[in-house]
Structures are given as C-alpha cells and as structure tokens.
Design a protein around this motif. Structure first.
Motif, PDB file in Angstrom:
ATOM      1  N   ILE A 174       0.992  -1.644  -0.023  1.00 15.77           N
ATOM      2  CA  ILE A 174      -0.099   0.317   0.015  1.00 15.77           C
ATOM      3  C   ILE A 174       0.936   1.533   0.106  1.00 15.77           C
ATOM      4  CG2 ILE A 174      -1.929   1.378   1.241  1.00 15.77           C
ATOM      5  CD1 ILE A 174      -3.029  -1.615  -0.469  1.00 15.77           C
ATOM      6  N   LEU A 175       1.711   1.055   1.173  1.00 15.40           N
ATOM      7  CA  LEU A 175       2.782   2.506   1.292  1.00 15.40           C
ATOM      8  C   LEU A 175       3.778   2.362  -0.295  1.00 15.40           C
ATOM      9  CD1 LEU A 175       4.362   1.848   4.362  1.00 15.40           C
ATOM     10  CD2 LEU A 175       2.795   4.203   3.713  1.00 15.40           C
ATOM     11  N   GLU A 176       3.987   1.869  -1.376  1.00 11.99           N
ATOM     12  CA  GLU A 176       4.039   1.956  -2.794  1.00 11.99           C
ATOM     13  C   GLU A 176       3.802   2.100  -3.483  1.00 11.99           C
ATOM     14  OE1 GLU A 176       6.430  -1.136  -6.104  1.00 11.99           O
ATOM     15  OE2 GLU A 176       5.845  -2.205  -4.355  1.00 11.99           O
ATOM     16  N   LYS A 177       2.381   2.212  -3.466  1.00 10.15           N
ATOM     17  CA  LYS A 177       1.280   2.482  -4.555  1.00 10.15           C
ATOM     18  C   LYS A 177       0.761   4.808  -3.747  1.00 10.15           C
ATOM     19  CE  LYS A 177      -1.722  -1.492  -5.184  1.00 10.15           C
ATOM     20  NZ  LYS A 177      -2.846  -2.278  -4.705  1.00 10.15           N
ATOM     21  N   SER A 180       3.873   6.480  -5.136  1.00  8.51           N
ATOM     22  CA  SER A 180       3.348   6.238  -6.265  1.00  8.51           C
ATOM     23  C   SER A 180       2.935   7.736  -6.754  1.00  8.51           C
ATOM     24  CB  SER A 180       3.460   5.229  -7.319  1.00  8.51           C
ATOM     25  OG  SER A 180       4.101   4.359  -7.002  1.00  8.51           O
ATOM     26  N   ARG A 181       2.156   8.138  -5.853  1.00  6.70           N
ATOM     27  CA  ARG A 181       1.152   9.373  -6.386  1.00  6.70           C
ATOM     28  C   ARG A 181       1.376  10.664  -5.735  1.00  6.70           C
ATOM     29  NH1 ARG A 181      -4.180   7.892  -2.469  1.00  6.70           N
ATOM     30  NH2 ARG A 181      -4.349   9.873  -3.391  1.00  6.70           N
ATOM     31  N   PHE A 182       2.435  10.624  -4.725  1.00  6.45           N
ATOM     32  CA  PHE A 182       3.529  11.357  -4.989  1.00  6.45           C
ATOM     33  C   PHE A 182       4.579  11.686  -5.938  1.00  6.45           C
ATOM     34  CE2 PHE A 182       2.210  10.848  -0.196  1.00  6.45           C
ATOM     35  CZ  PHE A 182       2.181  12.294   0.431  1.00  6.45           C
ATOM     36  N   ARG A 183       4.561  10.405  -6.153  1.00  2.00           N
ATOM     37  CA  ARG A 183       5.485  11.366  -7.565  1.00  2.00           C
ATOM     38  C   ARG A 183       4.598  12.205  -8.544  1.00  2.00           C
ATOM     39  NH1 ARG A 183       7.239   5.889  -7.250  1.00  2.00           N
ATOM     40  NH2 ARG A 183       9.230   5.394  -6.804  1.00  2.00           N
ATOM     41  N   LEU A 200       4.761   6.105   6.973  1.00  2.82           N
ATOM     42  CA  LEU A 200       5.603   6.444   6.199  1.00  2.82           C
ATOM     43  C   LEU A 200       6.833   6.946   5.637  1.00  2.82           C
ATOM     44  CD1 LEU A 200       4.704   7.221   2.584  1.00  2.82           C
ATOM     45  CD2 LEU A 200       4.149   9.436   4.106  1.00  2.82           C
ATOM     46  N   ALA A 201       7.011   7.428   6.700  1.00  3.33           N
ATOM     47  CA  ALA A 201       8.232   8.195   7.196  1.00  3.33           C
ATOM     48  C   ALA A 201       9.743   6.487   6.824  1.00  3.33           C
ATOM     49  CB  ALA A 201       8.602   8.278   8.147  1.00  3.33           C
ATOM     50  N   LYS A 202       9.251   5.532   8.245  1.00  2.00           N
ATOM     51  CA  LYS A 202      10.007   4.064   8.178  1.00  2.00           C
ATOM     52  C   LYS A 202       9.913   3.286   6.700  1.00  2.00           C
ATOM     53  CE  LYS A 202       9.535   3.851  12.885  1.00  2.00           C
ATOM     54  NZ  LYS A 202       8.748   2.278  14.271  1.00  2.00           N
ATOM     55  N   TYR A 203       9.037   3.324   5.879  1.00  2.00           N
ATOM     56  CA  TYR A 203       8.928   2.979   4.710  1.00  2.00           C
ATOM     57  C   TYR A 203       9.679   3.824   3.027  1.00  2.00           C
ATOM     58  CZ  TYR A 203       7.510   1.822  -0.839  1.00  2.00           C
ATOM     59  OH  TYR A 203       7.722   1.703  -1.506  1.00  2.00           O
ATOM     60  N   CYS A 204      10.193   5.238   3.591  1.00  2.00           N
ATOM     61  CA  CYS A 204      11.069   5.904   2.800  1.00  2.00           C
ATOM     62  C   CYS A 204      12.803   5.507   3.091  1.00  2.00           C
ATOM     63  CB  CYS A 204      10.740   7.188   3.367  1.00  2.00           C
ATOM     64  SG  CYS A 204       9.455   8.120   1.868  1.00  2.00           S
ATOM     65  N   ARG A 205      12.471   5.142   4.894  1.00  2.00           N
ATOM     66  CA  ARG A 205      14.311   5.128   5.308  1.00  2.00           C
ATOM     67  C   ARG A 205      14.145   3.960   4.877  1.00  2.00           C
ATOM     68  NH1 ARG A 205      14.120   4.394  11.605  1.00  2.00           N
ATOM     69  NH2 ARG A 205      13.050   1.712  11.168  1.00  2.00           N
ATOM     70  N   GLU A 206      13.637   2.767   4.736  1.00  2.00           N
ATOM     71  CA  GLU A 206      14.082   1.275   3.762  1.00  2.00           C
ATOM     72  C   GLU A 206      13.817   1.567   2.143  1.00  2.00           C
ATOM     73  OE1 GLU A 206      10.755  -2.303   2.598  1.00  2.00           O
ATOM     74  OE2 GLU A 206      10.440  -1.006   4.979  1.00  2.00           O
ATOM     75  N   LYS A 207      13.846   2.381   1.726  1.00  2.00           N
ATOM     76  CA  LYS A 207      13.729   2.603   0.366  1.00  2.00           C
ATOM     77  C   LYS A 207      15.313   3.602   0.748  1.00  2.00           C
ATOM     78  CE  LYS A 207      10.951   0.147  -1.060  1.00  2.00           C
ATOM     79  NZ  LYS A 207      10.634  -1.302  -2.120  1.00  2.00           N
ATOM     80  N   GLY A 208      15.614   3.982   1.583  1.00  2.00           N
ATOM     81  CA  GLY A 208      16.637   4.855   1.662  1.00  2.00           C
ATOM     82  C   GLY A 208      16.213   6.312   0.856  1.00  2.00           C
ATOM     83  N   THR A 210      13.952  10.228   0.659  1.00  2.00           N
ATOM     84  CA  THR A 210      13.472  11.391   1.095  1.00  2.00           C
ATOM     85  C   THR A 210      12.079  10.703   0.628  1.00  2.00           C
ATOM     86  OG1 THR A 210      13.897  13.190   0.806  1.00  2.00           O
ATOM     87  CG2 THR A 210      14.926  11.992   2.503  1.00  2.00           C
ATOM     88  N   LEU A 211      10.730  10.910   1.248  1.00  2.00           N
ATOM     89  CA  LEU A 211       9.338  11.866   0.657  1.00  2.00           C
ATOM     90  C   LEU A 211       9.633  13.021  -0.619  1.00  2.00           C
ATOM     91  CD1 LEU A 211       6.871  10.574   0.190  1.00  2.00           C
ATOM     92  CD2 LEU A 211       6.135  12.419   1.770  1.00  2.00           C
ATOM     93  N   LYS A 212      10.657  13.598   0.006  1.00  2.00           N
ATOM     94  CA  LYS A 212      10.532  15.050  -0.404  1.00  2.00           C
ATOM     95  C   LYS A 212      11.124  15.080  -1.779  1.00  2.00           C
ATOM     96  CE  LYS A 212      11.630  19.935  -1.151  1.00  2.00           C
ATOM     97  NZ  LYS A 212       9.949  20.699  -1.277  1.00  2.00           N
ATOM     98  N   THR A 213      11.833  13.765  -1.596  1.00  2.00           N
ATOM     99  CA  THR A 213      12.937  13.522  -3.007  1.00  2.00           C
ATOM    100  C   THR A 213      11.361  13.092  -4.622  1.00  2.00           C
ATOM    101  OG1 THR A 213      14.634  12.932  -2.206  1.00  2.00           O
ATOM    102  CG2 THR A 213      14.711  12.255  -4.702  1.00  2.00           C
ATOM    103  N   TYR A 214      10.678  12.186  -3.805  1.00  2.00           N
ATOM    104  CA  TYR A 214       9.557  12.172  -4.698  1.00  2.00           C
ATOM    105  C   TYR A 214       8.812  12.604  -5.505  1.00  2.00           C
ATOM    106  CZ  TYR A 214      11.022   7.004  -3.422  1.00  2.00           C
ATOM    107  OH  TYR A 214      11.401   5.583  -2.956  1.00  2.00           O
TER     108      TYR A 214
END
Length: 432
Positions: A174-177, A180-183, A200-208, A210-214
């Motif tokens: 779900i968080l991956e989807k 994608s909406r933020f992109r 959501l922040a922990k998901y971004c940490r896992e991906k390395g 930031t949400l701001k980058t997306y």
C-alpha cells in the motif's frame, strides 16, 4: 480547482468566513483585558439564554475559577436540550466527536463561531505558506468504508483541495502505491495522524529516499490527533524531508495550538481561552502539568465554557508575551494503576518500549494493554519475532520506569487495531 472554493462553499452555506477572518485579524492584537471581557460576555450570554448551562450552576458565580468544569459526559444528552434560545438544528453547524475518549457526543456551533474556527486554521497555516483554498494536501486519515459517510468525506476532500490516503492498511504494498501518488502530484503539504505518517517515513527509510525527493513541491508535514515524540519527529524530519509541524485541536472547539515556523507551540488565544487546572479545578502556575480546559469565546449556540478536553499538559509564557503549550502529555484517561498503588501516565510506556525500538530492530508499531494491575501485553508489528534479549530489555525497562515483578506478554501481529477513525492509542487499560 477553482480559486477560493473552500471559502466560497462556507459562504454559500451561510458561514461568514470573510467577516470571521477580519475579526480574527483584530484579535491577533488582543490584550489580556479584552480576553477577560470576552470570557465575561460568553458566560453572561449563556446564563441568560441557555437553560442547560443555567442548570449546571447552583448559583451565578462571578469568579471564573468557581464556574463548573464542563465534561464530555455532561454533553451526552440530546442536542436540542443544550442549545441556546433562538437556535435549533436548522440554524447551527452540527458535528460529532470521534469518541476516542469513550464519551462521544454531538456538538453545535452558531455560524459565526464555526467561521472563526476556520479563520484560526487559515491564519496558522498561512504562517507556513499554506493556503487552505489552493494548496494541495495529502491527507493520511481514516474514512468510512461505505455508505453516506464515505461520500460526505470525499466531498469535503474535494472542497478542501485534498487527496485522501486511507490509513487502515499501511503495509509495504500500500505504501508503495501511496509513494507513487506523490511522484505524480504536486502536493504542498502532508497532514494526518502521527503514527501513520511515521510508518510512511519508515518506508522511505527502508528505500533510502526521502518523500521530498519523490515530491519536490512538498513544503511541510503537519501531524495531528496523536502524540508526537522527539524520536518520531527526528525520524519524520529526516525521511519525509520537510519541516514537521505539530497541530493540536479537537473537532468540537477547532484549533487549540499549532507550532509556528520557529517551533513554538502557540496557543490559539483569539477565539479560545485555554487554561490548565488541578484536581480541584483551580488554575495552576506556568510549567505545572494539569488538565486542559478550553472555552470557546464565540459559540453563542452552545456553551463550551471550561470544557475538559480530556488531555494533560502545561503552559508557558514567552518573553514577548506569547502563550505556548509547553508540554502535552496525552489523555487524562491514559493511566495505569499498579499493585503498589503507584499511578503512572500511559506516556511512560512509550519510553519503556523505546528501549528496544530503534533503527536496528524492525518494529514498526506497538501498543501496550494493561490486562490486570500486575500484567501487561505488548502487541507489535514487525517483520520478525522479538528475540529473548529484546524482551529482557523491555522487562528491565518496566522494572525501572514502573516497578518490579510486573508480567509482560508479547504478541506479534500483522496489523494493530485502530479506532474506526484510524487513530492508534499506544496505551490502553482493561482494568476498571
């Protein structure tokens, strides 16, 4: 999205938002003396026009500290019995509380009071360069899953220029989807329950990343409805990648406090009066923890005077006279009574469990449930079972923060049970 749609909808519904904004602007330069005048005026109004409030008073005290404290239980009676003269369900704004305190009720505001509530939000958000009419919001909240309520919320989302991200299931798929909406969209701010945005922040940490980058258009992240702890703020700031703003409010009174760009948790002293009281309902000095009471200085349709919101906190006055919420400690109902007679706030369990929740242990969420005076269950979501050493650390922390010889059981779950609005209570007691 047409410009000023949000304000226009309010105006078309009879809520004088422009007049309320003008009045709020005047109130920003309010003096203590004029606040006292507003307090006196709202009490006199309800003593003259509201039988419900009159019946709460054995006499007519003039001393503010002798006025009764209005509780949620007091408001659990038919709305029409609580409205002032000349008001009915047809000429007020009506709403319902979430019931997270265990005492849900229906409330009402006259139309100007509702409009000035929104004027407070407009002002607070404008300080962060967010316009409620035009800035696109990513909203991490719950939503009714079917029926009329679902479509009412979706209509509100459209009018308020926000896109909703339901939070009842926040697994990685779900968080991956969601990411994608933020992109794909130019969100200016993120708003929602603290625990959900932490996931959501922990998901971004896992991906390395930031949400701001997306989503480069993202300006700030506003968290609300749940406690914001220092460790979580640090995590959010690093992996959401924008300033984190703490908001504190309640549907029945609106915005109580919000952090300004300097990080000061500023009280809304314009249309509300906020005080901290002790067990005898008497005001306490700055820095002293007590129960938070809120008075709506403009609600003529329904008395909200010395209303106990259900939370604990303390206040502070800055050198420039600004009043801030210095310490917010969670709900008054979030306490544990131990075999020794010791009473501890539910906030304590955050520090107990933090003894093992760090970047080296993949525990995403947890709640603590008091089963008996001497036994607790910690339910947690993790990619793997806690090992013996981690459980020992928690037990030692229980001994340190609480008292020795308390039993702790650990239950790993795929997801935690939230309220029907998506809020996560990190501590609850099943002990009467």
């Amino acid at each position: 999205m047409p410009l000023q749609l949000f304000d226009n909808i309010l105006r078309w519904q009879g809520f004088p938002i422009q007049e309320a904004k003008s009045r709020f602007k005047q109130l920003l330069n309010n003096t203590d003396e004029s606040i006292e005048q507003l307090k006196k005026a709202i009490v006199q109004h309800h003593l003259k026009h509201n039988n419900f409030y009159i019946n709460l008073l054995d006499n007519k005290p003039t001393d503010w500290a002798k006025l009764p404290v209005l509780t949620k239980r007091d408001l659990q009676q038919p709305l029409h019995e609580r409205l002032s003269n000349d008001y009915s369900s047809k000429n007020v704004f009506k709403g319902k509380t979430s019931g997270s305190s265990g005492h849900p009720f229906t409330y009402a505001k006259d139309k100007f009071a509702h409009a000035i509530t929104w004027a407070a939000f407009h002002h607070a958000y404008n300080e962060h360069d967010i316009d409620l009419n035009t800035s696109l919001q990513a909203r991490f909240y719950g939503i009714p899953l079917s029926g009329k309520g679902k479509y009412v919320e979706l209509l509100k989302d459209y009018v308020s220029n926000r896109k909703r991200f339901p939070i009842f299931n926040l697994n990685n798929a779900i968080l991956e989807k969601y990411v994608s909406r933020f992109r794909e969209s130019k969100y200016e701010y993120l708003n929602g329950y603290t625990s959900s945005i932490v996931l959501l922040a922990k998901y971004c940490r896992e991906k390395g990343t930031t949400l701001k980058t997306y989503c480069p258009s993202l300006k700030i992240c506003i968290v609300t409805s749940e406690m914001l702890f220092a460790d979580d703020r640090k995590l959010l700031k690093k992996w959401i990648g924008v300033p984190i703003v703490n908001e504190y409010g309640a549907s029945e009174v609106g915005l109580i406090a919000m952090e300004n760009p300097r990080g000061e948790f500023v009280l809304n002293q314009q249309n509300l009066f906020i005080e901290i009281v002790d067990e005898a309902n008497q005001p306490v000095t700055d820095g002293t923890i007590g129960r938070i009471l809120v008075t709506d200085l403009y609600n003529l349709a329904h008395p909200v005077i010395r209303y106990e919101i259900g939370d604990l906190g303390s206040l502070k006055t800055l050198e420039n006279g600004t009043r801030i919420l210095e310490n917010l400690q969670g709900r008054t109902s979030d306490i544990a009574r131990l075999p020794s007679g010791k009473v501890v706030p539910g906030l304590t369990f955050y520090y107990v469990t933090k003894s093992i929740i760090n970047e080296d242990v993949n525990i995403l969420e947890f709640i603590v449930i008091q089963k008996t005076e001497a036994s607790f269950e910690i339910q947690y979501v993790s990619s793997q079972e806690m090992d013996v050493s981690q459980k020992v650390k928690v037990q030692k922390a229980m001994d340190e923060y609480l008292e020795p010889d308390l039993a702790v059981a650990f239950t790993r779950l795929d997801s935690l049970d939230r309220s029907n609005r998506g809020k996560l209570k990190q501590f609850m007691s099943e002990v009467d």
